[in-house]
Scaffold this motif. Structure first.
Motif, PDB file in Angstrom:
ATOM      1  N   ARG A  66      43.608  43.927  35.027  1.00 53.05           N
ATOM      2  CA  ARG A  66      42.575  44.635  35.429  1.00 53.05           C
ATOM      3  C   ARG A  66      42.928  46.138  35.257  1.00 53.05           C
ATOM      4  O   ARG A  66      44.025  46.590  35.468  1.00 53.05           O
ATOM      5  CB  ARG A  66      42.565  44.338  36.900  1.00 53.05           C
ATOM      6  CG  ARG A  66      41.781  42.740  37.009  1.00 53.05           C
ATOM      7  CD  ARG A  66      42.114  42.283  38.475  1.00 53.05           C
ATOM      8  NE  ARG A  66      41.452  41.005  38.380  1.00 53.05           N
ATOM      9  CZ  ARG A  66      41.549  39.997  37.853  1.00 53.05           C
ATOM     10  NH1 ARG A  66      42.870  39.936  37.207  1.00 53.05           N
ATOM     11  NH2 ARG A  66      41.117  38.839  37.814  1.00 53.05           N
ATOM     12  N   PRO A  67      42.200  46.975  34.879  1.00 49.91           N
ATOM     13  CA  PRO A  67      42.246  48.304  34.650  1.00 49.91           C
ATOM     14  C   PRO A  67      42.269  48.981  36.063  1.00 49.91           C
ATOM     15  O   PRO A  67      42.105  48.562  37.170  1.00 49.91           O
ATOM     16  CB  PRO A  67      40.811  48.660  34.137  1.00 49.91           C
ATOM     17  CG  PRO A  67      39.808  47.776  34.878  1.00 49.91           C
ATOM     18  CD  PRO A  67      40.543  46.368  34.921  1.00 49.91           C
ATOM     19  N   HIS A  82      35.793  46.886  32.593  1.00 49.12           N
ATOM     20  CA  HIS A  82      36.187  45.448  32.536  1.00 49.12           C
ATOM     21  C   HIS A  82      37.305  44.985  32.423  1.00 49.12           C
ATOM     22  O   HIS A  82      38.238  45.760  31.729  1.00 49.12           O
ATOM     23  CB  HIS A  82      35.331  44.796  31.498  1.00 49.12           C
ATOM     24  CG  HIS A  82      34.898  43.097  31.523  1.00 49.12           C
ATOM     25  ND1 HIS A  82      35.932  42.230  30.881  1.00 49.12           N
ATOM     26  CD2 HIS A  82      34.027  42.349  32.257  1.00 49.12           C
ATOM     27  CE1 HIS A  82      35.593  41.175  31.038  1.00 49.12           C
ATOM     28  NE2 HIS A  82      34.402  41.164  32.054  1.00 49.12           N
ATOM     29  N   SER A  83      37.836  43.925  32.948  1.00 50.97           N
ATOM     30  CA  SER A  83      39.478  43.274  32.805  1.00 50.97           C
ATOM     31  C   SER A  83      39.615  42.613  31.229  1.00 50.97           C
ATOM     32  O   SER A  83      38.583  42.778  30.488  1.00 50.97           O
ATOM     33  CB  SER A  83      39.554  42.278  33.616  1.00 50.97           C
ATOM     34  OG  SER A  83      38.943  40.947  33.492  1.00 50.97           O
ATOM     35  N   VAL A  86      47.379  45.462  23.009  1.00 52.16           N
ATOM     36  CA  VAL A  86      47.055  46.860  23.721  1.00 52.16           C
ATOM     37  C   VAL A  86      45.458  46.479  24.294  1.00 52.16           C
ATOM     38  O   VAL A  86      44.484  46.122  23.422  1.00 52.16           O
ATOM     39  CB  VAL A  86      46.884  48.011  22.591  1.00 52.16           C
ATOM     40  CG1 VAL A  86      46.515  49.226  23.507  1.00 52.16           C
ATOM     41  CG2 VAL A  86      48.321  48.265  22.165  1.00 52.16           C
ATOM     42  N   ALA A  87      45.585  46.788  25.464  1.00 52.95           N
ATOM     43  CA  ALA A  87      43.910  46.825  26.036  1.00 52.95           C
ATOM     44  C   ALA A  87      43.580  48.310  26.261  1.00 52.95           C
ATOM     45  O   ALA A  87      44.477  49.086  27.002  1.00 52.95           O
ATOM     46  CB  ALA A  87      44.103  46.306  27.311  1.00 52.95           C
ATOM     47  N   LEU A  88      42.391  48.611  25.958  1.00 52.38           N
ATOM     48  CA  LEU A  88      41.608  49.838  26.090  1.00 52.38           C
ATOM     49  C   LEU A  88      40.643  49.749  27.183  1.00 52.38           C
ATOM     50  O   LEU A  88      39.659  48.672  26.788  1.00 52.38           O
ATOM     51  CB  LEU A  88      41.361  50.599  24.994  1.00 52.38           C
ATOM     52  CG  LEU A  88      42.309  51.030  23.696  1.00 52.38           C
ATOM     53  CD1 LEU A  88      42.639  49.621  23.052  1.00 52.38           C
ATOM     54  CD2 LEU A  88      41.876  51.734  22.859  1.00 52.38           C
ATOM     55  N   PHE A  89      40.432  50.640  28.109  1.00 50.52           N
ATOM     56  CA  PHE A  89      39.437  50.230  29.199  1.00 50.52           C
ATOM     57  C   PHE A  89      38.577  51.620  28.904  1.00 50.52           C
ATOM     58  O   PHE A  89      39.030  52.706  29.161  1.00 50.52           O
ATOM     59  CB  PHE A  89      39.993  50.001  30.624  1.00 50.52           C
ATOM     60  CG  PHE A  89      40.973  49.005  30.630  1.00 50.52           C
ATOM     61  CD1 PHE A  89      40.422  47.690  30.888  1.00 50.52           C
ATOM     62  CD2 PHE A  89      42.456  49.104  30.479  1.00 50.52           C
ATOM     63  CE1 PHE A  89      41.388  46.725  30.978  1.00 50.52           C
ATOM     64  CE2 PHE A  89      43.386  48.335  30.757  1.00 50.52           C
ATOM     65  CZ  PHE A  89      42.820  46.918  30.880  1.00 50.52           C
ATOM     66  N   ILE A 149      39.303  55.253  29.355  1.00 50.00           N
ATOM     67  CA  ILE A 149      39.858  55.916  30.723  1.00 50.00           C
ATOM     68  C   ILE A 149      41.285  55.413  30.698  1.00 50.00           C
ATOM     69  O   ILE A 149      42.073  56.316  31.067  1.00 50.00           O
ATOM     70  CB  ILE A 149      38.977  55.158  31.681  1.00 50.00           C
ATOM     71  CG1 ILE A 149      37.547  55.184  31.880  1.00 50.00           C
ATOM     72  CG2 ILE A 149      39.461  55.536  33.126  1.00 50.00           C
ATOM     73  CD1 ILE A 149      36.781  54.341  32.983  1.00 50.00           C
ATOM     74  N   SER A 150      41.598  54.083  30.345  1.00 48.15           N
ATOM     75  CA  SER A 150      42.988  54.087  30.464  1.00 48.15           C
ATOM     76  C   SER A 150      43.589  53.050  29.407  1.00 48.15           C
ATOM     77  O   SER A 150      42.617  52.352  28.738  1.00 48.15           O
ATOM     78  CB  SER A 150      43.328  53.205  31.893  1.00 48.15           C
ATOM     79  OG  SER A 150      42.731  52.281  32.036  1.00 48.15           O
TER      80      SER A 150
END
Length: 299
Positions: free
Chosen positions: A5-6, A12-13, A154-157, A238-239
């Motif tokens: 979760r961001p 969104h997760s 890698v996750a980009l939010f 954002i993160s």
């Protein structure tokens, strides 16, 4: 099956591990009760977004998890009625008469009538205590020969006003030595459009192996640079979260895929997990059923 979760709830997760579940015709039949349960509970839904480069096997069905792949694990845990204790990292196993004394990293120990180990095989072999005394020469050789792939994710939010210029929900990448897979997790899961989208990137196995001993903070910029080459004009997130999967998927499992390995009959010590079958949902179910049969036979 890891869903992140961001920091900002407006995004969104993102699934950093397993992306979706594929049921072959054979497993759809033999594991029908599990799929029926998950579908009726809404944990699984048919995957209907566009996936570029997907090599679909004849007769197979693909499913996504609206609340993320971790919801599959949470469903079974909630149905089990078990008392769960998290953040209890096991460091040692010692036989004490008719029970096992299990030591924790944080200190202290507890005794149990039976122990089931499902972590990656190298972590099983690293446990302190008397484990090695119960391994036969053949078992030790079989466990030593288990091989895992490694990769980074890698996750980009992104904020809610971001709209991507491409139409696919996920894409298998063939023209990069670094990135193998990209997914718009929010599209893949038909998520609430009021939340900002999330993007997940998986590196290739060779890239993961080549950079395995590097800090993820050093590898993340390399992955992001390649992502921007593949998707020019990508908005500012954002993160960002980077995950190193040292033990991603099993490349070489225990021979003949036995589902489990019993190291001691009394008190019972059993190993299970994808290393004893194969790395996907059905492989894990097969191993779980195999471990269960060993446990019931011992009671």
């Amino acid at each position: 099956m890891s869903t992140s979760r961001p920091p900002d709830a407006s995004s969104h997760s993102a699934d950093l591990g397993a992306q979706y579940i594929t049921a072959t015709a054979a497993y759809a039949q033999s594991h029908r009760s599990f799929y029926s349960e998950l579908l009726s509970a809404g944990v699984l839904q048919p995957l209907d977004c566009l996936i570029e480069g997907l090599q679909k096997k004849e007769g197979s069905e693909d499913y996504m998890t609206p609340l993320g792949t971790c919801s599959v694990v949470k469903h079974f845990l909630s149905q089990s009625g078990a008392d769960l204790f998290f953040e209890h990292q096991v460091t040692g196993l010692y036989r004490r008469g008719a029970s096992w004394e299990v030591e924790r990293k944080a200190g202290g120990s507890e005794r149990f009538d039976a122990v089931i180990l499902t972590m990656p095989v190298p972590q099983i072999l690293q446990l302190q205590g008397e484990l090695e005394h119960f391994l036969s020469v053949q078992q030790k050789q079989q466990l030593d020969n288990v091989v895992y792939s490694s990769r980074f994710a890698v996750a980009l939010f992104f904020p809610p006003d971001v709209v991507f210029s491409f139409s696919w929900g996920a894409r298998y990448v063939t023209d990069s030595s670094c990135i193998r897979y990209i997914a718009v997790d929010s599209r893949k899961r038909n998520a609430d459009p009021r939340q900002g989208p999330s993007l997940v990137v998986h590196t290739s196995v060779p890239f993961g192996l080549e950079n395995l001993e590097r800090d993820k903070e050093d590898v993340q910029p390399i992955i992001l640079q390649e992502l921007h080459r593949l998707l020019p004009g990508l908005p500012q997130p954002i993160s960002i979260k980077c995950q190193k999967w040292r033990y991603s998927q099993v490349l070489t499992s225990v021979p003949d895929c036995p589902g489990h390995m019993t190291l001691c009959e009394q008190p019972l010590l059993v190993c299970g997990g994808d290393a004893f079958c194969h790395s996907n949902f059905d492989g894990c179910v097969e191993s779980a059923l195999s471990v269960l049969s060993a446990l019931k036979a011992n009671l």
